[in-house]
Design a protein around this motif. Structure first.
Motif, PDB file in Angstrom:
ATOM      1  N   ALA A 110      55.065  10.061 -12.020  1.00  0.00           N
ATOM      2  CA  ALA A 110      53.847  10.598 -11.194  1.00  0.00           C
ATOM      3  C   ALA A 110      54.348  11.442  -9.956  1.00  0.00           C
ATOM      4  N   THR A 111      55.335  10.724  -9.076  1.00  0.00           N
ATOM      5  CA  THR A 111      55.849  11.380  -7.987  1.00  0.00           C
ATOM      6  C   THR A 111      56.347  12.508  -8.430  1.00  0.00           C
ATOM      7  N   MET A 112      57.234  12.514  -9.280  1.00  0.00           N
ATOM      8  CA  MET A 112      58.168  13.862  -9.804  1.00  0.00           C
ATOM      9  C   MET A 112      57.121  14.787  -9.950  1.00  0.00           C
ATOM     10  N   VAL A 113      56.116  14.767 -10.587  1.00  0.00           N
ATOM     11  CA  VAL A 113      55.177  15.817 -10.756  1.00  0.00           C
ATOM     12  C   VAL A 113      54.543  16.251  -9.508  1.00  0.00           C
ATOM     13  N   MET A 114      54.072  15.272  -8.462  1.00  0.00           N
ATOM     14  CA  MET A 114      53.679  15.723  -7.412  1.00  0.00           C
ATOM     15  C   MET A 114      54.611  16.590  -6.495  1.00  0.00           C
ATOM     16  N   LEU A 115      55.817  16.260  -6.852  1.00  0.00           N
ATOM     17  CA  LEU A 115      56.840  17.039  -6.250  1.00  0.00           C
ATOM     18  C   LEU A 115      57.120  18.400  -6.759  1.00  0.00           C
ATOM     19  N   LEU A 116      57.086  18.451  -7.997  1.00  0.00           N
ATOM     20  CA  LEU A 116      57.236  19.679  -8.619  1.00  0.00           C
ATOM     21  C   LEU A 116      55.915  20.583  -8.261  1.00  0.00           C
ATOM     22  N   VAL A 117      54.821  20.099  -8.137  1.00  0.00           N
ATOM     23  CA  VAL A 117      53.753  20.784  -7.833  1.00  0.00           C
ATOM     24  C   VAL A 117      53.801  21.275  -6.400  1.00  0.00           C
ATOM     25  N   GLY A 118      54.143  20.470  -5.661  1.00  0.00           N
ATOM     26  CA  GLY A 118      54.467  20.708  -4.147  1.00  0.00           C
ATOM     27  C   GLY A 118      55.264  21.915  -3.783  1.00  0.00           C
ATOM     28  N   VAL A 119      56.293  21.756  -4.650  1.00  0.00           N
ATOM     29  CA  VAL A 119      57.714  22.840  -4.467  1.00  0.00           C
ATOM     30  C   VAL A 119      57.122  24.214  -5.124  1.00  0.00           C
ATOM     31  N   GLY A 120      56.580  24.018  -5.985  1.00  0.00           N
ATOM     32  CA  GLY A 120      56.125  25.037  -6.850  1.00  0.00           C
ATOM     33  C   GLY A 120      55.141  25.947  -6.101  1.00  0.00           C
ATOM     34  N   ILE A 121      53.981  25.307  -5.660  1.00  0.00           N
ATOM     35  CA  ILE A 121      53.073  26.061  -4.559  1.00  0.00           C
ATOM     36  C   ILE A 121      53.812  26.679  -3.495  1.00  0.00           C
ATOM     37  N   ALA A 122      54.592  26.007  -2.855  1.00  0.00           N
ATOM     38  CA  ALA A 122      55.329  26.821  -1.572  1.00  0.00           C
ATOM     39  C   ALA A 122      56.272  27.903  -2.187  1.00  0.00           C
ATOM     40  N   TRP A 123      56.693  27.646  -3.129  1.00  0.00           N
ATOM     41  CA  TRP A 123      57.568  28.907  -3.733  1.00  0.00           C
ATOM     42  C   TRP A 123      56.910  30.054  -3.918  1.00  0.00           C
ATOM     43  N   ALA A 124      55.401  29.657  -4.564  1.00  0.00           N
ATOM     44  CA  ALA A 124      54.559  30.831  -4.810  1.00  0.00           C
ATOM     45  C   ALA A 124      54.088  31.347  -3.538  1.00  0.00           C
ATOM     46  N   MET A 125      53.773  30.699  -2.495  1.00  0.00           N
ATOM     47  CA  MET A 125      53.396  31.497  -1.293  1.00  0.00           C
ATOM     48  C   MET A 125      54.518  32.010  -0.610  1.00  0.00           C
ATOM     49  N   TYR A 126      55.706  31.364  -0.402  1.00  0.00           N
ATOM     50  CA  TYR A 126      56.496  31.716   0.643  1.00  0.00           C
ATOM     51  C   TYR A 126      57.916  32.269  -0.005  1.00  0.00           C
ATOM     52  N   GLY A 127      58.279  32.129  -1.315  1.00  0.00           N
ATOM     53  CA  GLY A 127      59.220  32.438  -2.024  1.00  0.00           C
ATOM     54  C   GLY A 127      59.175  33.765  -2.318  1.00  0.00           C
ATOM     55  N   LYS A 128      58.089  33.771  -3.307  1.00  0.00           N
ATOM     56  CA  LYS A 128      58.023  35.132  -4.168  1.00  0.00           C
ATOM     57  C   LYS A 128      57.722  36.207  -3.232  1.00  0.00           C
TER      58      LYS A 128
END
Lengths: 551, 639
Positions: B521-539
């Motif tokens: 579950a922690t890994m999932v949360m981690l991936l979600v967090g990183v993903g959202i950040a990437w979507a907002m600030y990386g792309k």
């Protein structure tokens, strides 16, 4: 011896039964040395007035007085070191004088206070020289009428009243006996011996001579009045106990002695005489300590007397009188404790409150200090009432602390002068701290000590008497004492505020630069005040060791 | 051996005294002296540690009684130290990280003319912090507690010429005062309850005290912890504390001092174990702060303030774990140590970036820095991976253990706490990724600094990002090692658990789900967090000027209105209270006082009239007085 008796019996009427002869009294001269030295010096001082040329009298008298006081103090220390304050304490001079801890402690205090007081007596640099002659605080010729030609001539001739030194010595001798007196007659004689010279000393101010003389007359009249009470009390007590000796009276009060003197069969053992006599003697002593309602002479006399005399009187008289009061209450009347304690309670309360309250509206610094001394008498009474060793200890300590603060404070008063001599009206003291910060600061230290602010001797003393009183079960008294202290703090601190936070007046007084004599007095006063405030333990212990009365 | 304990403190204390009193002649060499003495302290710590390892688990506590500090009958406070496994952990962390940061500061503060004083304060801090963790009684702990507060105040306001720094220092001091009051009340309560405040006797007597008393003591200790560790509701000072030099932020406001609250709670385990209600409040505070700090961290554009939010959030994890009782104590401390490594590393990295960017702190004006600062990029990156809990790195192990422990609390409570910690892990991943992307990736966004940037040095010309000197990068590299390996080292064979268990105790709790499930579950949360950040600030390109943002973003930028809340409730409320008190003072108290004074004065004025100057009146008064005296004496006998 026997041959002598037989020879005498030839011409006595009762040849068979040789009459009780009056035995030669045994006097322990060495143990009475402090008093004897001072009396002797006083007598020599009179001779000096008679034989030494006018020019050198001042120096001889000052030297004589200081030497006598110093050697008397050395004698006190010697006696104390010899154990007369504790293990060897006993009653000397055929039962007339006690040599014990309280007596020696108080005598030492009186002598030390007298030394610094004599310094202020000898001060001759405060006023500008008149006709090329140095002048002190005393009239050129006390006998000349104020404002008369004779007075002017005396001033012009540069006369000084050097008689003040032997007079002071006589007073000191009386004060030394007063707290040590162990029978009522000695008490009375000592009272008169120190009072009479004081009346005279009050009358010899150089400035405002009429006021000074008025003060002396008032003091004399009221003092005589109180002496009469005291004497009447002595008579009543004699009637009660058949003796004037403290020890005998105490024994009769206790019921240890029940034998009735046939000559006094009608009065002996009558408690009414005891109570009235005791109250009357208390009246006499309370007058000397300045307790309400016997205090009314203090403001007038303190104000009118030459300021060095005021300081001396305020300090030394109080020490001597409280010493006598302690001995009377602890040695003669302990059996009556339940009778006199409530009365003394009331006196202490009224004294503390009245002294503090009336002082609030005073405008003259000498009168202010007079009322302050009344309030302090009340505080000391609180310690007296404790009727415990701690009570005695605290009172002894308080007296030591108080005398130096008082003499120091009055010495500062002599410095603040304008054209008319000392500027004692408080309004003239406004802004003194701006112009003479050192003088004002020193006076502030004394005022803080009077107010009982921590780190000064006043705090330690007040703490000691109040805690002794509280332990003695006088909680209410302590509460009232603290309240009075609060009221008293107001007028002390008001003077400090006046000195430091008011604008100086244009025609304000100047501060005279005194000779080393007055400076020493003030410096010693400050030093004692601070030492007893910062490191009081040694002196408290000393007072504690000296707190047992011999019976 | 135990005689060395005092030397641990004495070395940095000596440094502080010498550096602060030594004057200008030490300007050239002072920083070396300060660093050396910190290192000496660390060396002694290592010696003591080796010695401790040589002894059995039950025989590891050393005590040293230096002298009786306050010798009053019935009130004994000893200058005595206690070195057990818990203290040892802190000693190594404080002196180790402390030494590294001393080294870093040599480079970082090179151009500051008050560098000597800075090192003096740092040494003072190290000494006080060591005293805090070595004290064997609460009063001495309090001494250290105040000492670190003082050092913190001095260092936050080190650049006192900046009004913002001076204000921040004052704010930190005042807010900490509230917490300190809690600690002092707790000590007083202990003294009235147990008659002592030494650790051993207090913990031994806990069984005899009522639960109410223990709860009160526990809550007061928690208040203290909240102040020092920036937990809700006393969290508001930490963000502003970033006004201090960055090494200070790294050492004091990330790795060591702010974790003192966790130490206090774990040290007082015996008290909290006896007060479940207090423990519950502790977990609630931890959970709230965890989310609070994380949300604030998401919106900040100032790199240090973003990291400060993160610190708050991570300490929230630790406090929460400490509130779980024996299930969580060990993991609270374990996370504390790993956090000490990676957060200090991150702050040093941030300092390094600022060093290369003319002290610019706005991440929107960074971008693409990985090319210019490779060492900083790598070390910061490893710290980043550690904090978000990337598998295998320190944070992964320690945070995972806390999440598991939260679930293991059991019941609804366990589910709520576990959920919060999981959510926190996701948000952590988001905001740290955001920091990483804004700083090191994307296009370069820096421009010639405008004059209003607030930086004192080098305003007005374009920054030339460059790698920092060796003295700065070496500590970063060492800390990066810690960030990567510490967790695994502690976790393999449950080393850390076995090390601390004798002091703190340990219980498994009753986990409702398996450890693997939690990790997944922690890994999932981690991936979600990183993903959202990437979507907002990386792309997407990042605007240099921050967009207005949603309501939540705006609130988070203003620290969730914490200052506004404090202002309205405390400042305004305080002003109103003061005003009404002043009114009461003027009208009532002054009225009574003045009235009393007036009546005393009036009485005085009347009484003095009795003093009319006539001797005859005086004689009458004496006569009357005597009559009353006699009458009263006789009356006393009659009644």
């Amino acid at each position: 011896m026997s041959t002598l008796t037989s020879a005498h019996s030839l011409w006595t009427l009762a040849a068979d039964t040789p009459a009780d002869r009056i035995p030669a009294p045994t006097i322990e001269y060495a143990q009475l040395a402090p008093t004897l030295i001072v009396v002797g010096a006083a007598v020599v001082g009179i001779l000096v007035e008679a034989f030494v040329p006018r020019r050198s009298r001042y120096y001889v008298q000052v030297f004589l007085a200081l030497a006598a006081l110093a050697s008397a103090f050395a004698a006190v220390v010697g006696l104390a070191a010899g154990g007369y304050g504790s293990s060897k304490a006993h009653i000397a001079a055929m039962g007339a004088i006690a040599v014990d801890g309280p007596a020696l402690f108080l005598q030492g205090t009186i002598l030390l206070a007298s030394v610094v007081a004599v310094f202020t007596f000898a001060e001759r640099r405060l006023d500008p020289a008149a006709h090329g002659n140095r002048v002190d605080s005393f009239a050129a010729q006390a006998a000349s009428v104020p404002g008369s030609d004779s007075e002017k001539a005396a001033v012009k001739a540069g006369f000084t009243t050097t008689e003040v030194f032997p007079l002071a010595l006589f007073a000191i001798a009386g004060m030394l006996i007063f707290p040590a007196a162990n029978d009522l007659l000695t008490l009375f004689v000592a009272l008169e011996v120190f009072s009479l010279p004081l009346y005279l000393l009050c009358a010899v101010a150089r400035r405002q001579r009429l006021m000074s003389q008025e003060a002396a007359v008032k003091y004399f009249l009221l003092g005589a009045f109180s002496s009469a009470f005291l004497l009447f009390g002595i008579a009543l007590l004699y009637g009660y106990a058949g003796s004037v000796s403290y020890a005998v009276i105490a024994d009769v009060v206790d019921g240890t002695i029940t034998k009735i003197d046939p000559a006094l069969a009608g009065t002996m053992g009558n408690d009414a005489l005891l109570l009235m006599g005791g109250a009357l003697i208390l009246t006499g002593l309370l007058f000397k300590v300045g307790a309400v309602p016997f205090h009314m002479w203090t403001p007038d006399v303190y104000q009118g007397a030459p300021t060095p005399v005021t300081g001396f009187m305020a300090a030394a008289t109080k020490v001597a009188a409280f010493g006598a009061l302690l001995r009377l209450l602890y040695v003669v009347l302990p059996g009556l404790r339940w009778d006199w304690r409530p009365v003394m309670w009331a006196v202490a309360i009224v004294t503390m409150l009245a002294g503090a309250v009336i002082a609030v509206t005073q405008t003259d610094v000498k009168r202010l200090l007079a009322y302050s001394s009344v309030a302090h008498a009340g505080f000391i009474l609180a310690g007296v009432i404790a009727t415990s060793a701690e009570g005695v200890q605290s009172v002894l300590f308080y007296l030591l602390a108080y005398s130096f603060v008082t003499i120091g404070a009055f010495a500062v008063v002599t410095l603040v002068r304008d054209a008319g001599g000392e500027a004692t009206h408080l309004s003239k003291w406004a802004g003194l701290g701006r112009r003479s910060p050192l003088t004002a600061a020193v006076f502030a230290v004394f005022l803080l000590a009077f107010a009982g602010i921590p780190l000064t001797s006043g705090f330690t003393g007040k703490f000691a008497v109040f805690s002794a009183a509280a332990e003695g079960g006088a909680g209410a008294l302590v509460v009232i004492g603290v309240l009075s202290s609060a009221i008293a703090a107001f007028f002390y601190i008001r003077v400090i505020v006046l000195m430091f936070f008011s604008e100086p007046k244009a025609d304000g007084p100047t501060v005279a630069v005194p000779s080393p004599l007055t400076m020493t007095t003030i410096a010693v006063g400050v030093a004692v005040t601070l030492v007893l405030g910062l490191a009081p333990q040694y002196f408290l212990d000393l007072a504690g060791q000296a707190s047992t009365f011999v019976r | 051996m135990e005689n060395l304990i005092a030397l641990l403190i004495a070395a940095p204390l000596l440094g502080a005294v010498v550096l602060l009193c030594g004057g200008r002649r030490l300007d050239k060499t002072g920083h070396w002296l300060g660093t050396l003495l910190a290192a000496v302290s660390f060396g002694i710590g290592v010696v003591l540690f080796a010695d401790m390892l040589g002894r059995g688990a039950d025989d590891r506590t050393l005590t040293q009684n230096l002298y009786t500090w306050i010798p009053v009958e019935g009130f004994q406070a000893d200058m005595a130290f206690q070195l057990d496994q818990l203290s040892m952990t802190f000693v190594l962390l404080i002196s180790g990280v402390g030494t590294l940061i001393h080294v870093y500061s040599i480079g970082y503060m090179e151009h500051d003319e008050r560098r000597r004083r800075f090192f003096g304060y740092l040494n003072l801090f190290v000494a006080a912090m060591l005293l805090l963790v070595l004290a064997d009684n609460y009063l001495l702990l309090y001494f250290g507690w105040e000492g670190v507060g003082l050092a913190s105040y001095l260092l936050i306001g080190f650049w006192q010429h900046k009004p913002s720094a001076a204000t921040a220092a004052k704010k930190a001091f005042l807010v900490n005062r509230v917490g300190d009051m809690g600690l002092s009340i707790a000590i007083m309560l202990m003294f009235t309850t147990f008659g002592t405040f030494a650790f051993g006797p207090v913990f031994g007597a806990v069984g005899e005290a009522s639960e109410g008393k223990l709860t009160a003591i526990g809550l007061m200790l928690l208040l203290a912890a909240c102040g020092k560790s920036a937990q809700v509701p006393l969290q508001s000072w930490l963000g502003d504390a970033m006004e201090g030099p960055t090494p200070v932020s790294a050492l004091i406001h990330a790795a060591t001092m702010v974790t003192a609250g966790v130490y206090l709670i774990v040290r007082s385990a015996a008290v909290f174990n006896g007060a479940p209600d207090a423990q519950l409040v502790v977990t609630v505070v931890g959970a709230v702060t965890l989310l609070f700090g994380a949300i604030v961290g998401c919106a900040k554009d100032d790199i240090k303030k973003a990291l400060a939010g993160s610190t708050m959030s991570q300490i929230g994890y630790m406090i929460l774990a400490a509130g779980l009782g024996p299930i969580g104590y060990v993991f609270a401390i374990m996370h504390l140590v790993t956090h000490g490594f990676f957060k200090a590393g991150l702050f040093l990295g941030a300092g390094s970036v600022m060093h290369g960017m003319n002290d610019e702190v706005d991440m929107r004006k960074y971008g693409g820095l990985r090319k210019y600062m490779p060492v900083t990029f790598v070390t910061f990156g490893l710290g980043y991976l550690a904090i978000i809990g990337f598998p295998g790195l320190s944070g992964f192990f320690s945070k995972d253990m806390i999440i598991e422990a939260a679930f293991a609390k059991g019941g609804t409570e366990g589910w709520i706490l576990g959920g919060v910690t999981l959510l926190g892990a996701g948000i952590t991943a988001f905001y740290m990724t955001r920091v990483m992307l804004l700083t090191f990736f994307g296009e370069k966004r820096w421009q010639p600094t405008a004059s209003d940037s607030g930086s004192a040095a080098g305003s007005g010309h374009e920054p030339h990002p460059h790698e920092s000197p060796k003295s700065m990068t070496v500590p970063m590299v060492i800390l990066a090692f810690g960030s990567v390996f510490a967790g695994a080292f502690f976790e393999i064979g449950e080393r850390f658990l076995k090390w601390l268990e004798p002091v703190t105790g340990y219980s498994h709790g009753n986990p409702p789900v398996s450890a693997m499930t939690v990790t997944a579950a922690t890994m999932v949360m981690l991936l979600v967090g990183v993903g959202i950040a990437w979507a907002m600030y990386g792309k997407r390109p990042v605007p240099v000027v921050a967009p207005r943002g949603s309501f939540l973003t705006r609130a988070a930028r203003r620290d969730l209105y914490q200052d506004d809340f404090n202002h309205v409730v405390l400042v305004r409320g305080g002003e109103h209270l003061t005003r009404s008190l002043v009114y009461v003072d003027h009208s009532l108290v002054d009225g009574v006082v003045n009235g009393t004074a007036a009546s005393v004065g009036g009485l005085s004025g009347r009484l003095r009239k009795l003093q009319n100057g006539y001797a005859r009146s005086y004689a009458v008064s004496m006569f009357g007085g005597t009559a009353i005296l006699i009458a009263a004496t006789l009356l006393m006998r009659a009644v």
